[in-house]
Scaffold this motif. Structure first.
Motif, PDB file in Angstrom:
ATOM      1  N   THR A   1      14.739 -16.938 -61.059  1.00  0.00           N
ATOM      2  CA  THR A   1      14.791 -15.477 -60.992  1.00  0.00           C
ATOM      3  C   THR A   1      16.113 -15.053 -60.901  1.00  0.00           C
ATOM      4  OG1 THR A   1      14.156 -15.473 -58.826  1.00  0.00           O
ATOM      5  CG2 THR A   1      12.344 -15.057 -60.379  1.00  0.00           C
TER       6      THR A   1
ATOM      7  N   THR B   1      16.818 -18.914 -57.757  1.00  0.00           N
ATOM      8  CA  THR B   1      15.950 -19.989 -58.529  1.00  0.00           C
ATOM      9  C   THR B   1      15.890 -19.344 -60.004  1.00  0.00           C
ATOM     10  OG1 THR B   1      14.019 -18.413 -58.065  1.00  0.00           O
ATOM     11  CG2 THR B   1      14.661 -20.061 -56.255  1.00  0.00           C
TER      12      THR B   1
ATOM     13  N   VAL C   1       6.443 -19.810 -58.726  1.00  0.00           N
ATOM     14  CA  VAL C   1       6.793 -19.777 -57.239  1.00  0.00           C
ATOM     15  C   VAL C   1       5.614 -20.076 -56.601  1.00  0.00           C
ATOM     16  CG1 VAL C   1       7.158 -18.139 -55.718  1.00  0.00           C
ATOM     17  CG2 VAL C   1       8.623 -18.029 -57.641  1.00  0.00           C
TER      18      VAL C   1
ATOM     19  N   VAL D   1      13.500 -17.011 -52.704  1.00  0.00           N
ATOM     20  CA  VAL D   1      13.091 -16.303 -54.056  1.00  0.00           C
ATOM     21  C   VAL D   1      13.154 -14.805 -53.915  1.00  0.00           C
ATOM     22  CG1 VAL D   1      10.858 -16.028 -55.276  1.00  0.00           C
ATOM     23  CG2 VAL D   1      11.395 -18.340 -54.450  1.00  0.00           C
TER      24      VAL D   1
ATOM     25  N   ARG E   1       7.238 -16.888 -64.199  1.00  0.00           N
ATOM     26  CA  ARG E   1       8.037 -17.148 -62.632  1.00  0.00           C
ATOM     27  C   ARG E   1       6.963 -16.937 -61.427  1.00  0.00           C
ATOM     28  NH1 ARG E   1      11.673 -14.262 -66.066  1.00  0.00           N
ATOM     29  NH2 ARG E   1      13.362 -15.586 -66.740  1.00  0.00           N
TER      30      ARG E   1
END
Length: 709
Positions: free
Chosen positions: A4, A2, A40, A445, A36
Motif C-alpha cells: 500500500t 508495503t 495483508v 501496514v 491488498r
C-alpha cells in the motif's frame, strides 16, 4: 511501506491518456484494495498455520546417565549425555568434578552417536569415593547457538560439594551483549546495503548521483563489514570462556575458522569485497551515465531532461540499460551470497527439509532487505533529496508489493517449521515473539495506508510541470555547488603562480560568475547562489503539505521497522516453539522402570504471578514398590530456590484406579521439601502431580507419568 506504499503520478486523466500500462497494473481502486487487504490478511495469519513433523533447532539435553540428582550404589564407569540435535564439542566440553572440585573424568570426550541418537560421554577414573559429583558441559548447537548446563549425581549418599558452578549461561554476560549488538548491526547493515542499492537500480536511477543515497548505501556496507568482523572476533569467547579477553586468543580464533559459523563469517567478508566493487561502479560509472543520459526510464518524470540529439538517445538508452542489467545481475548474486551466509549457518541449516529451507531463507532475507532497506532509502530521499520524482515512489510501491508477497510465502513456510501447532504460538517464547512481530507488521501496514492517502492528495494537487521545476531547482543547486568547488580549486592554482601575466580562464561558472570578478569574489558569489538555490528548492519541497505528511507517515514506518528488526534478531536466537514444547512434554511420557534406581522428574511450572515461574525437581528414592523417600526442589529460571508457602504431591495409578494418594512433604529449607514413608502399593505407571502455591492467589498443578517397579 508495503504494497500500500505511495504511488506518485500525474493526475488521473493524464495517467489514463499517457500511461495505460501503469493504470492497468494498478487496477481499479476497489479491486486493488481487495487484493491488498487479502494479502495483508494472509501475511498476518499465515504464520499461524499448523503442521506436523519435527523441525528441531537449538539443541537441548534430552537424557543423561546417571540422571540429574540420582543416588547410585556404586561408581559408574562413565557418564553419557543425549541431545535433541547434533552439537559441536571442544576440548573439556564435558567435565565431571568430585566433591572437592577435582576432575573425576579422563578428559577424553567419547562420540557415542548412532543413527538418529546424538549421545556423547566421558569415562571416569576407577575407585571414585562416595559423595556428590557435578557434571558440567558446554557445546554449540547445529544452528550456531551456544548451550551449556550442569547436574549432579551421588555415589553412596549425597554430600557437600565445593564445586562453584558458573551462574552465567553460555553466550551470556558482556560478551553475549556485544555479540547480540553485532548480530543486530549485521542484519541492519545488510538491509540498508541491499535495499538502498535496489531502490536506486529499480526505483530511482538518478539517485545514484545523489549524495544522501550514496552515503546511505556506503554506511550500510561499513556497518555490515564492521559487525561481521566483530562477530568473528567475539565468536570464541561467545561460545567458550565468556571472557572479553578471549578476542585476543589467536588459537581460539583459528579453531573458530574451522567451524561452520566461522567459515560463514569469513565468506561474508570476502563477498563484501565484491560488494564494495559493486558500490563503486554504482556510484561511479553508473551515476555518471544516469546524470549524462537522464534516468533512462527509471523514475523520470515531467518529460525528463534529455536535450541531446534524438539520434544518439537510442545508443545512450542501450548503454544505460546494459549497465543497469549487469549491475542488477551481479548485485543480486552478491546479495544472495551474503544472505546465504546466514541461511547456511543458522536455523535454516538444521531440522527437516534443510535443503529447501536454506534457499527459502535466502529469498526471505532478500525480500526483507528490498522492503525495509528500500523504505529507509525512500525516507532519506524524502528528507534529503528535493529532486526525488514521484515516479520513483510509484516504482518502490511495486517493489514493496512484490517483496511482501515473497515474505508471505517464505514466512508461512518458516513458521510451519519452527512452530507446528497453535499451542506453540501462545505457550512458548518463540510464539509470543512471533505474535509481537506480526503486530508490528500490522502497524507498518497501517502506516503504509496513511502514506497512500498522502500520495493520493499529492497526485491530485500537483502538476507534472511543478514537480519538474522543483527537480530542476534541486539539480541547479547541486551543479552550483560543484562549480563552487571548481572555482576554489582554480583559485588555489592561481595563488600558486608567482607572477601571472594574464588571468587564466577558469571553469565555466555561468554569466554572473566569470573570472573578471576576481577569484575570491567569484567564489563568494558562487557559494551564495548555490545556497540560495538549495534554500529555494527546500522551500518548494517543504511548502508542499502533502509531501510533509508523506514524510511523517514514512518516518513512522521506518521507526516501526527498527523495532521489528530488533524483534526478528531476538527471534533468531530463541528456541523454536516446536522444540520447546517437545522438551516440556518429554516428561509426560512414562519413563522406563529401573529397579532400585531413584525416580527423577523435572517439571516446569508457571503460577502466573510475580516470581511464579520455575522448575520443580522431584525425586522418589529408591523408586520401587513399598516405602520411599520423597524430595522436591523448586528453582527459579536463574537457578535460585523458590520459597513457596505451600507444596503438595499426589500419586495416582489411573490404570488400576488407585489414588490420588496424597503426600504432604515438610519444608526443610527455602525451595526444598521432603517426606519419608511414601507408600507405592504396586508396580505400574503412576501419575505424579505437584501443586505449588507461590502467593495467596497464584497456584498451579503440574504432572508427569513414570513407571515404578
Amino acid at each position: 511501506m508495503t504494497d500500500t506504499a505511495p504511488r506518485f503520478g500525474t493526475p488521473a486523466t493524464s495517467t489514463a491518456a499517457k500511461t495505460p500500462a501503469t493504470a492497468t497494473a494498478v487496477g481499479t481502486p476497489a479491486t486493488a484494495t481487495a487484493v491488498r487487504v487479502l494479502l495483508v490478511a494472509v501475511a498476518l495469519f499465515g504464520a499461524l498455520l499448523a503442521g506436523i513433523g519435527p523441525a528441531a533447532a537449538h539443541a537441548a539435553l534430552t537424557d543423561s546417565n546417571p540422571k540429574d540428582g540420582a543416588v547410585l550404589a556404586g561408581a559408574p564407569k562413565d557418564i553419557t549425555l543425549s541431545f535433541s540435535e547434533q552439537i559441536s564439542l571442544g576440548e573439556d566440553a564435558i567435565r565431571v568434578l568430585d566433591p572437592s572440585g577435582k576432575r573425576a573424568d579422563t578428559g577424553e570426550v567419547l562420540d557415542l552417536c548412532s543413527g538418529d541418537a546424538i549421545k556423547y560421554g566421558v569415562a571416569l577414573h576407577s575407585g571414585l569415593p562416595d559423595g556428590t559429583y557435578t557434571i558440567a558441559w558446554q557445546a554449540v548447537s547445529a544452528d550456531s547457538h551456544p548451550i551449556s548446563g550442569a547436574q549432579t549425581f551421588s555415589i553412596g549418599a549425597p554430600s557437600k560439594s565445593s564445586v562453584a558452578l558458573p551462574t552465567q549461561e553460555a553466550g551470556g554476560g558482556a560478551v553475549g551483549v556485544l555479540y547480540g549488538i553485532a548480530r543486530y548491526a549485521a542484519y541492519a547493515g545488510f538491509i540498508v546495503l541491499v535495499g538502498g542499492a535496489a531502490f536506486v537500480l529499480a526505483c530511482w536511477r538518478r539517485g545514484a548521483s545523489e549524495r544522501p543515497m550514496q552515503r546511505l548505501v556506503v554506511r550500510g556496507w561499513l556497518v555490515l563489514a564492521a559487525a561481521t568482523l566483530a562477530m568473528l572476533l567475539l565468536r570464541a569467547p561467545y561460545t567458550g570462556s565468556g571472557e572479553l579477553s578471549g578476542i585476543f586468543d589467536l588459537a581460539a580464533l583459528k579453531a573458530v575458522l574451522t567451524t561452520k559459523t566461522g567459515a560463514a563469517l569469513v565468506s561474508r567478508l570476502l563477498l563484501l569485497g565484491a560488494a564494495a566493487l559493486f558500490v563503486a561502479v554504482l556510484f561511479g560509472a553508473y551515476a555518471k551515465k544516469t546524470g549524462a543520459y537522464g534516468d533512462g526510464g527509471g523514475g523520470n518524470s515531467g518529460g525528463g531532461d534529455r536535450d541531446g540529439d534524438d539520434g544518439d538517445s537510442d545508443d545512450e538508452d542501450s548503454s544505460l540499460k546494459d549497465l543497469t542489467f549487469g549491475l542488477a545481475l551481479g548485485g543480486g548474486v552478491v546479495a544472495a551470497g551474503i544472505a546465504a551466509t546466514w541461511a547456511m549457518s543458522e536455523h535454516a541449516s538444521t531440522g527437516i527439509q534443510a535443503g529447501l529451507a536454506m534457499p527459502v531463507d535466502v529469498l526471505h532475507m532478500l525480500a526483507v532487505a528490498a522492503w525495509l532497506g528500500g523504505l529507509a532509502a525512500l525516507l532519506v530521499a524524502l528528507y534529503r533529496s528535493p529532486a526525488l520524482e514521484r515516479t520513483a515512489v510509484r516504482n518502490f510501491s511495486r517493489l514493496a508489493f512484490g517483496s511482501v508477497a515473497v515474505l508471505v510465502v517464505t514466512g508461512v513456510y518458516q513458521s510451519w517449521r519452527q512452530l507446528g501447532s497453535w499451542k506453540a504460538l501462545v505457550d512458548t517464547t518463540y510464539g509470543q515473539l512471533l505474535l509481537a512481530k506480526i503486530a508490528l507488521v500490522a502497524v507498518m501496514v497501517a502506516g503504509a495506508w496513511f502514506s497512500r492517502r498522502w500520495t493520493g492528495r499529492m497526485a491530485e494537487g500537483a502538476s507534472p510541470e511543478a514537480e519538474a521545476e522543483a527537480v530542476r531547482e534541486a539539480r541547479e543547486a547541486r551543479t552550483r555547488g560543484t562549480k563552487t568547488k571548481q572555482l576554489a580549486t582554480h583559485h588555489g592554482q592561481r595563488q600558486a603562480q608567482p607572477e601571472p601575466a594574464t588571468v587564466p580562464a577558469g571553469p565555466d561558472l555561468g554569466p554572473d560568475l566569470g573570472p573578471d570578478l576576481g577569484p575570491e569574489r567569484a567564489a563568494q558569489l558562487a557559494r551564495q547562489q548555490a545556497a540560495m538555490s538549495t534554500a529555494r528548492a527546500k522551500r518548494v519541497r517543504d511548502a508542499d503539505p502533502e509531501r510533509s505528511g508523506l514524510r511523517r507517515s514514512v518516518l513512522l514506518e521506518a521507526g516501526v521497522a527498527v523495532v521489528l528488526l530488533a524483534v526478528t534478531t531476538v527471534l533468531t536466537s530463541t528456541e523454536p516453539g516446536r522444540t520447546e514444547l517437545k522438551e516440556a512434554g518429554r516428561g509426560n511420557a512414562a519413563a522406563p522402570a529401573v529397579p532400585n534406581r531413584p525416580v527423577d522428574l523435572n517439571m516446569p511450572f508457571d503460577t502466573g504471578g510475580k516470581g511464579g515461574k520455575g522448575t520443580i525437581r522431584l525425586q522418589v528414592t529408591p523408586g520401587r514398590t513399598g516405602s520411599n523417600a520423597l524430595h522436591v526442589w523448586a528453582n527459579s529460571p536463574d537457578n535460585k530456590p523458590v520459597d513457596a508457602p505451600e507444596l503438595k504431591v499426589d500419586l495416582t495409578n489411573e490404570d488400576k484406579q488407585i489414588g490420588p494418594l496424597p503426600a504432604v512433604p515438610d519444608k526443610l529449607a527455602p525451595g526444598h521439601w521432603s517426606a519419608s514413608g511414601v507408600q507405592i502399593p504396586m508396580a505400574g505407571t503412576w501419575k505424579i502431580e505437584v501443586t505449588i502455591r507461590t502467593s495467596d492467589i497464584d497456584q498451579v498443578t503440574v504432572n508427569q507419568n513414570v513407571k515404578i517397579g
